[in-house]
Design a protein around this motif. Sequence first.
Motif, PDB file in Angstrom:
ATOM      1  N   ASP A 128      44.595  77.723  53.671  1.00 14.55           N
ATOM      2  CA  ASP A 128      45.958  78.049  54.102  1.00 14.55           C
ATOM      3  C   ASP A 128      46.865  78.348  52.918  1.00 14.55           C
ATOM      4  N   LEU A 129      46.558  77.765  51.775  1.00 16.30           N
ATOM      5  CA  LEU A 129      47.388  77.939  50.586  1.00 16.30           C
ATOM      6  C   LEU A 129      47.046  79.204  49.801  1.00 16.30           C
ATOM      7  N   VAL A 130      45.804  79.680  49.915  1.00 16.91           N
ATOM      8  CA  VAL A 130      45.371  80.777  49.047  1.00 16.91           C
ATOM      9  C   VAL A 130      45.091  82.095  49.762  1.00 16.91           C
ATOM     10  N   GLU A 131      44.574  82.051  50.977  1.00 22.19           N
ATOM     11  CA  GLU A 131      44.192  83.289  51.659  1.00 22.19           C
ATOM     12  C   GLU A 131      45.423  84.116  52.015  1.00 22.19           C
ATOM     13  N   GLY A 132      45.411  85.373  51.584  1.00 23.57           N
ATOM     14  CA  GLY A 132      46.525  86.273  51.846  1.00 23.57           C
ATOM     15  C   GLY A 132      47.727  86.045  50.945  1.00 23.57           C
ATOM     16  N   ASN A 133      47.632  85.116  50.017  1.00 24.07           N
ATOM     17  CA  ASN A 133      48.738  84.807  49.111  1.00 24.07           C
ATOM     18  C   ASN A 133      48.567  85.650  47.840  1.00 24.07           C
ATOM     19  N   ASP A 134      48.988  86.912  47.924  1.00 27.42           N
ATOM     20  CA  ASP A 134      48.800  87.841  46.811  1.00 27.42           C
ATOM     21  C   ASP A 134      49.527  87.402  45.546  1.00 27.42           C
ATOM     22  N   GLY A 135      50.677  86.775  45.693  1.00 25.58           N
ATOM     23  CA  GLY A 135      51.424  86.296  44.523  1.00 25.58           C
ATOM     24  C   GLY A 135      50.644  85.229  43.774  1.00 25.58           C
ATOM     25  N   LEU A 136      50.068  84.295  44.515  1.00 26.48           N
ATOM     26  CA  LEU A 136      49.269  83.240  43.891  1.00 26.48           C
ATOM     27  C   LEU A 136      48.004  83.830  43.268  1.00 26.48           C
ATOM     28  N   THR A 137      47.369  84.741  43.984  1.00 26.41           N
ATOM     29  CA  THR A 137      46.162  85.377  43.461  1.00 26.41           C
ATOM     30  C   THR A 137      46.459  86.091  42.148  1.00 26.41           C
ATOM     31  N   ALA A 138      47.579  86.788  42.081  1.00 22.01           N
ATOM     32  CA  ALA A 138      47.942  87.489  40.848  1.00 22.01           C
ATOM     33  C   ALA A 138      48.149  86.511  39.691  1.00 22.01           C
ATOM     34  N   LEU A 139      48.694  85.348  39.983  1.00 27.57           N
ATOM     35  CA  LEU A 139      48.937  84.355  38.937  1.00 27.57           C
ATOM     36  C   LEU A 139      47.673  83.619  38.501  1.00 27.57           C
ATOM     37  N   LEU A 140      46.750  83.399  39.424  1.00 32.31           N
ATOM     38  CA  LEU A 140      45.599  82.552  39.124  1.00 32.31           C
ATOM     39  C   LEU A 140      44.278  83.293  38.968  1.00 32.31           C
ATOM     40  N   GLY A 160      23.856  89.572  38.925  1.00 31.73           N
ATOM     41  CA  GLY A 160      24.934  89.061  38.089  1.00 31.73           C
ATOM     42  C   GLY A 160      25.957  90.161  37.888  1.00 31.73           C
ATOM     43  N   VAL A 161      27.150  89.819  37.556  1.00 28.17           N
ATOM     44  CA  VAL A 161      28.198  90.819  37.419  1.00 28.17           C
ATOM     45  C   VAL A 161      28.546  91.018  35.956  1.00 28.17           C
ATOM     46  N   ALA A 162      28.957  92.228  35.644  1.00 34.25           N
ATOM     47  CA  ALA A 162      29.311  92.537  34.267  1.00 34.25           C
ATOM     48  C   ALA A 162      30.727  92.122  33.959  1.00 34.25           C
ATOM     49  N   SER A 163      31.547  91.929  34.976  1.00 36.25           N
ATOM     50  CA  SER A 163      32.935  91.568  34.721  1.00 36.25           C
ATOM     51  C   SER A 163      33.502  90.788  35.887  1.00 36.25           C
ATOM     52  N   VAL A 164      34.607  90.144  35.636  1.00 39.61           N
ATOM     53  CA  VAL A 164      35.309  89.411  36.679  1.00 39.61           C
ATOM     54  C   VAL A 164      35.785  90.370  37.759  1.00 39.61           C
ATOM     55  N   GLU A 165      36.183  91.579  37.356  1.00 38.78           N
ATOM     56  CA  GLU A 165      36.662  92.563  38.319  1.00 38.78           C
ATOM     57  C   GLU A 165      35.555  92.929  39.312  1.00 38.78           C
ATOM     58  N   GLU A 166      34.306  93.046  38.828  1.00 37.44           N
ATOM     59  CA  GLU A 166      33.202  93.346  39.727  1.00 37.44           C
ATOM     60  C   GLU A 166      32.978  92.179  40.676  1.00 37.44           C
ATOM     61  N   ALA A 167      33.113  90.960  40.188  1.00 38.87           N
ATOM     62  CA  ALA A 167      32.961  89.794  41.067  1.00 38.87           C
ATOM     63  C   ALA A 167      34.024  89.824  42.151  1.00 38.87           C
ATOM     64  N   ALA A 168      35.243  90.162  41.789  1.00 40.34           N
ATOM     65  CA  ALA A 168      36.332  90.232  42.768  1.00 40.34           C
ATOM     66  C   ALA A 168      36.063  91.346  43.773  1.00 40.34           C
ATOM     67  N   ALA A 169      35.525  92.462  43.311  1.00 42.81           N
ATOM     68  CA  ALA A 169      35.233  93.582  44.204  1.00 42.81           C
ATOM     69  C   ALA A 169      34.163  93.207  45.223  1.00 42.81           C
ATOM     70  N   ARG A 170      33.240  92.316  44.857  1.00 46.59           N
ATOM     71  CA  ARG A 170      32.182  91.887  45.759  1.00 46.59           C
ATOM     72  C   ARG A 170      32.659  90.826  46.745  1.00 46.59           C
ATOM     73  N   SER A 171      33.811  90.263  46.496  1.00 44.19           N
ATOM     74  CA  SER A 171      34.345  89.223  47.376  1.00 44.19           C
ATOM     75  C   SER A 171      35.207  89.883  48.426  1.00 44.19           C
ATOM     76  N   PRO A 172      34.761  89.891  49.705  1.00 45.03           N
ATOM     77  CA  PRO A 172      35.519  90.584  50.745  1.00 45.03           C
ATOM     78  C   PRO A 172      36.922  90.026  50.913  1.00 45.03           C
ATOM     79  N   GLY A 173      37.874  90.923  51.084  1.00 41.77           N
ATOM     80  CA  GLY A 173      39.248  90.528  51.336  1.00 41.77           C
ATOM     81  C   GLY A 173      40.010  90.069  50.117  1.00 41.77           C
ATOM     82  N   ARG A 174      39.430  90.149  48.957  1.00 40.99           N
ATOM     83  CA  ARG A 174      40.095  89.707  47.733  1.00 40.99           C
ATOM     84  C   ARG A 174      40.404  90.898  46.872  1.00 40.99           C
ATOM     85  N   PRO A 175      41.658  91.120  46.528  1.00 42.24           N
ATOM     86  CA  PRO A 175      41.985  92.214  45.623  1.00 42.24           C
ATOM     87  C   PRO A 175      41.514  91.913  44.213  1.00 42.24           C
TER      88      PRO A 175
END
Length: 176
Positions: A128-140, A160-175
């Motif tokens: 409830d605290l993190v899902e859809g909370n784009d401001g928190l996601t940007a900070l953390l 394995g992923v080459a970068s954190v950005e690739e890990a985020a891209a593989r996580s559905p619903g996470r920018p």
Amino acid sequence: MRLTTRTNLAIRTLMFCAVNPHLTVRKSDIAAACNASENHLAQVVRTLGQHNFIDATRGRHGGLQLMRSPSEINIGAVFRVFEADLPFAECFSPANTCPLVDACWLRNAIHDAVEALYASLDKVRLSDLVEGNDGLTALLRFHAPPGCTRPGRDLPAGQGVASVEEAAARSPGRPA
């Protein structure tokens, strides 16, 4: 009511781990993002691990990850772990010296208020605290220093992923 620094850091730590679900994060990452002392954070991490909120692995390649899905972590339970041993007022302490304790009705009112707080927090999940909370996601969201990569832990073998950005891209619903 005022929360202890330990409870505040515990919630920040859990949110950091939840925002970075496919990474093993380090105390130093959390401390930097949350403006916290690594030494103080170490105590919090130990307690979170003892109560099965996080998996903490020591060593050079160690770090932290949630042990459960964010939807399975109850915020009221986290607060109880860190706040329950601290009496809200002297009259709740075993070392109570207040001469009014047997006749004071404020004690009952305080007890009811604290129980209402916990009942309210029991309705809140980490998700409830993190899902859809784009401001928190940007900070953390963890951003690796240039030239540094950190593989995800929960990805299938060989992916394995080459970068954190690739890990985020593989996580559905996470920018990213």
